[in-house]
Design an enzyme around this catalytic site. Structure first.
Site, PDB file in Angstrom:
ATOM      1  N   LYS A  14      -6.151  -2.060  -7.274  1.00  0.00           N
ATOM      2  CA  LYS A  14      -6.560  -3.240  -6.502  1.00  0.00           C
ATOM      3  C   LYS A  14      -6.912  -2.863  -5.059  1.00  0.00           C
ATOM      4  CE  LYS A  14      -2.562  -5.304  -7.252  1.00  0.00           C
ATOM      5  NZ  LYS A  14      -1.873  -4.279  -8.085  1.00  0.00           N
ATOM      6  N   ARG A  88       1.039 -13.845  -7.342  1.00  0.00           N
ATOM      7  CA  ARG A  88       1.788 -13.089  -8.345  1.00  0.00           C
ATOM      8  C   ARG A  88       2.666 -13.993  -9.205  1.00  0.00           C
ATOM      9  NH1 ARG A  88       1.617  -7.933  -5.203  1.00  0.00           N
ATOM     10  NH2 ARG A  88       2.576  -6.289  -6.422  1.00  0.00           N
ATOM     11  N   ARG A 127       0.430   8.551  -5.681  1.00  0.00           N
ATOM     12  CA  ARG A 127      -0.248   7.828  -4.602  1.00  0.00           C
ATOM     13  C   ARG A 127       0.259   8.219  -3.214  1.00  0.00           C
ATOM     14  NH1 ARG A 127      -0.630   1.385  -4.784  1.00  0.00           N
ATOM     15  NH2 ARG A 127       1.629   1.477  -5.093  1.00  0.00           N
ATOM     16  N   ARG A 161       4.850   5.637  -0.244  1.00  0.00           N
ATOM     17  CA  ARG A 161       5.652   4.420  -0.145  1.00  0.00           C
ATOM     18  C   ARG A 161       7.036   4.629  -0.732  1.00  0.00           C
ATOM     19  NH1 ARG A 161       1.847  -0.247  -2.406  1.00  0.00           N
ATOM     20  NH2 ARG A 161       3.850  -0.876  -3.300  1.00  0.00           N
ATOM     21  N   ARG A 172       9.029  -3.162 -11.116  1.00  0.00           N
ATOM     22  CA  ARG A 172       7.761  -3.795 -10.718  1.00  0.00           C
ATOM     23  C   ARG A 172       6.916  -4.147 -11.937  1.00  0.00           C
ATOM     24  NH1 ARG A 172       6.229   0.849  -6.770  1.00  0.00           N
ATOM     25  NH2 ARG A 172       4.195  -0.122  -6.469  1.00  0.00           N
TER      26      ARG A 172
HETATM   27  P1  ADP Z   1       1.337  -2.643  -5.648  1.00  0.00           P
HETATM   28  O1  ADP Z   1       0.341  -1.889  -4.836  1.00  0.00           O
HETATM   29  O2  ADP Z   1       2.317  -1.747  -6.334  1.00  0.00           O
HETATM   30  O3  ADP Z   1       0.731  -3.662  -6.564  1.00  0.00           O
HETATM   31  P2  ADP Z   1       2.027  -4.312  -3.350  1.00  0.00           P
HETATM   32  O4  ADP Z   1       1.783  -3.495  -2.162  1.00  0.00           O
HETATM   33  O5  ADP Z   1       1.035  -5.353  -3.689  1.00  0.00           O
HETATM   34  O6  ADP Z   1       2.291  -3.378  -4.617  1.00  0.00           O
HETATM   35  O7  ADP Z   1       3.450  -4.999  -3.234  1.00  0.00           O
HETATM   36  C1  ADP Z   1       4.609  -4.261  -2.912  1.00  0.00           C
HETATM   37  C2  ADP Z   1       5.835  -5.173  -2.995  1.00  0.00           C
HETATM   38  O8  ADP Z   1       5.692  -6.256  -2.076  1.00  0.00           O
HETATM   39  C3  ADP Z   1       6.063  -5.841  -4.353  1.00  0.00           C
HETATM   40  O9  ADP Z   1       6.792  -5.025  -5.246  1.00  0.00           O
HETATM   41  C4  ADP Z   1       6.867  -7.089  -3.929  1.00  0.00           C
HETATM   42  O10 ADP Z   1       8.213  -6.744  -3.627  1.00  0.00           O
HETATM   43  C5  ADP Z   1       6.206  -7.475  -2.617  1.00  0.00           C
HETATM   44  N1  ADP Z   1       5.062  -8.406  -2.801  1.00  0.00           N
HETATM   45  C6  ADP Z   1       3.757  -8.169  -2.497  1.00  0.00           C
HETATM   46  N2  ADP Z   1       2.991  -9.240  -2.772  1.00  0.00           N
HETATM   47  C7  ADP Z   1       3.825 -10.181  -3.274  1.00  0.00           C
HETATM   48  C8  ADP Z   1       3.629 -11.507  -3.771  1.00  0.00           C
HETATM   49  N3  ADP Z   1       2.412 -12.085  -3.801  1.00  0.00           N
HETATM   50  N4  ADP Z   1       4.721 -12.193  -4.198  1.00  0.00           N
HETATM   51  C9  ADP Z   1       5.956 -11.647  -4.162  1.00  0.00           C
HETATM   52  N5  ADP Z   1       6.206 -10.389  -3.741  1.00  0.00           N
HETATM   53  C10 ADP Z   1       5.154  -9.657  -3.283  1.00  0.00           C
HETATM   54  P1  ADP Z   2      -2.868  -1.041  -6.479  1.00  0.00           P
HETATM   55  O1  ADP Z   2      -3.351  -1.556  -5.148  1.00  0.00           O
HETATM   56  O2  ADP Z   2      -3.350  -1.869  -7.630  1.00  0.00           O
HETATM   57  O3  ADP Z   2      -1.383  -0.833  -6.528  1.00  0.00           O
HETATM   58  P2  ADP Z   2      -4.147   1.478  -5.678  1.00  0.00           P
HETATM   59  O4  ADP Z   2      -5.536   1.102  -5.330  1.00  0.00           O
HETATM   60  O5  ADP Z   2      -3.211   1.763  -4.577  1.00  0.00           O
HETATM   61  O6  ADP Z   2      -3.523   0.395  -6.705  1.00  0.00           O
HETATM   62  O7  ADP Z   2      -4.232   2.750  -6.641  1.00  0.00           O
HETATM   63  C1  ADP Z   2      -3.072   3.407  -7.145  1.00  0.00           C
HETATM   64  C2  ADP Z   2      -3.308   4.922  -7.174  1.00  0.00           C
HETATM   65  O8  ADP Z   2      -4.288   5.249  -8.171  1.00  0.00           O
HETATM   66  C3  ADP Z   2      -3.839   5.494  -5.857  1.00  0.00           C
HETATM   67  O9  ADP Z   2      -3.263   6.779  -5.690  1.00  0.00           O
HETATM   68  C4  ADP Z   2      -5.366   5.593  -6.094  1.00  0.00           C
HETATM   69  O10 ADP Z   2      -5.952   6.673  -5.347  1.00  0.00           O
HETATM   70  C5  ADP Z   2      -5.454   5.864  -7.597  1.00  0.00           C
HETATM   71  N1  ADP Z   2      -6.609   5.209  -8.236  1.00  0.00           N
HETATM   72  C6  ADP Z   2      -7.115   3.973  -7.976  1.00  0.00           C
HETATM   73  N2  ADP Z   2      -8.143   3.677  -8.807  1.00  0.00           N
HETATM   74  C7  ADP Z   2      -8.280   4.751  -9.624  1.00  0.00           C
HETATM   75  C8  ADP Z   2      -9.180   5.064 -10.720  1.00  0.00           C
HETATM   76  N3  ADP Z   2     -10.109   4.177 -11.138  1.00  0.00           N
HETATM   77  N4  ADP Z   2      -9.037   6.254 -11.305  1.00  0.00           N
HETATM   78  C9  ADP Z   2      -8.091   7.130 -10.919  1.00  0.00           C
HETATM   79  N5  ADP Z   2      -7.229   6.920  -9.908  1.00  0.00           N
HETATM   80  C10 ADP Z   2      -7.315   5.738  -9.258  1.00  0.00           C
END
Ligand code: ADP
Ligand code: ADP
Ligand code: ZN
Length: 217
Positions: A14, A88, A127, A161, A172
């Site tokens: 994302k 979410r 990551r 992270r 998660r």
């Molecule tokens: P990821 O990249 O793994 O999808 P995020 O950076 O979006 O994770 O979120 C990290 C953490 O922040 C989540 O595990 C949760 O604890 C909190 N969080 C983020 N967005 C939300 C949301 N919309 N509702 C509740 N908790 C959230």
């Molecule tokens: P999210 O925001 O959904 O948690 P991220 O964009 O942070 O996901 O991506 C998670 C990890 O996967 C990062 O290390 C990123 O560089 C890698 N990544 C993202 N998209 C791809 C893809 N299409 N193929 C391979 N690796 C990817």
């Protein structure tokens, strides 16, 4: 103005795709995860309150994240919003609909990024991000060109992270399946749901997304 939601489990890509859309289309990325981490970094009361919950991989309360989004929607201009990691839960989805309507806006598309669990473990454990500009990297799929240096801004402040470990990821993922995946049905019923193959390469995912967005324009 196009407003979209990127919906998918942790590690689906994302943030990576949101950053490309910001660069290519001038949209505004609203990541509640980034906002919460910023609150923790600033040492605010709210930041302290959410730190433990986040490190365990549980969701923070709807009230907190809805408040964060509300503030941003009111103040930000730009060429449409990318909601990244929000909503979410079903109450968050309802709240977003109301917030947009109150600001004379609406949702154009919800893009589900489909990735399997095995790939997510690899994505999350590899990551790292640039602490200066926020660029997202991966040990195997997207390393920096020069070891230890951000390609985009040259910073050496590359970090991982605290919640990107196998234990927290398990929680998660369960939170995602229990509380967030029902949104797929919710938006399908509204006629707003689209899907992309999140397992494809980064540029191919971006191409599939562009196709969806261009249909909305
Ligand atoms: P990821 O990249 O793994 O999808 P995020 O950076 O979006 O994770 O979120 C990290 C953490 O922040 C989540 O595990 C949760 O604890 C909190 N969080 C983020 N967005 C939300 C949301 N919309 N509702 C509740 N908790 C959230
Ligand atoms: P999210 O925001 O959904 O948690 P991220 O964009 O942070 O996901 O991506 C998670 C990890 O996967 C990062 O290390 C990123 O560089 C890698 N990544 C993202 N998209 C791809 C893809 N299409 N193929 C391979 N690796 C990817
Ligand atoms: Zn950087």
């Amino acid at each position: 103005m196009i407003n979209i939601i990127l919906l998918g489990p942790p590690g689906a890509g994302k943030g990576t795709q949101a950053r490309k859309l910001v660069e290519e289309r001038g949209m505004i990325q609203l990541s509640t995860g980034d906002m919460l981490r910023a609150a923790m970094g600033s040492g605010s009361e709210m930041g302290k309150k959410v730190a433990d919950v986040m490190s365990r991989g549980e969701l923070v309360t709807d009230e907190i994240v809805i408040g964060l989004i509300e503030e941003q929607i009111k103040t930000a201009g730009g060429n449409g919003f990318i909601f990244d990691g929000f909503p979410r839960t079903l109450p968050q989805a309802d709240a977003l609909g109301q917030l947009l309507a109150r600001n004379g806006a609406s949702l154009n598309a919800v893009i589900e990024m489909r990735v399997d669990d095995a790939a997510l473990v690899r994505r999350i454990t590899g990551r790292f991000t640039c602490g200066n500009c926020g660029e997202v990297y991966h040990d195997e799929t997207k390393p920096t060109k020069v070891e230890g240096t951000c390609d985009e801004c040259g910073s050496h402040d590359l970090k991982r992270r605290a919640d990107d470990n196998a234990e927290s990821l398990k929680t998660r993922l369960m939170e995602y399946y229990k509380k967030t995946s029902p949104l797929i049905g919710y938006y399908y019923a509204q006629g707003d749901l689209f899907g992309v193959d999140g397992l494809a390469e980064i540029d191919e995912v971006a191409r599939q997304m562009a196709e969806i967005l261009d249909q909305q324009a």
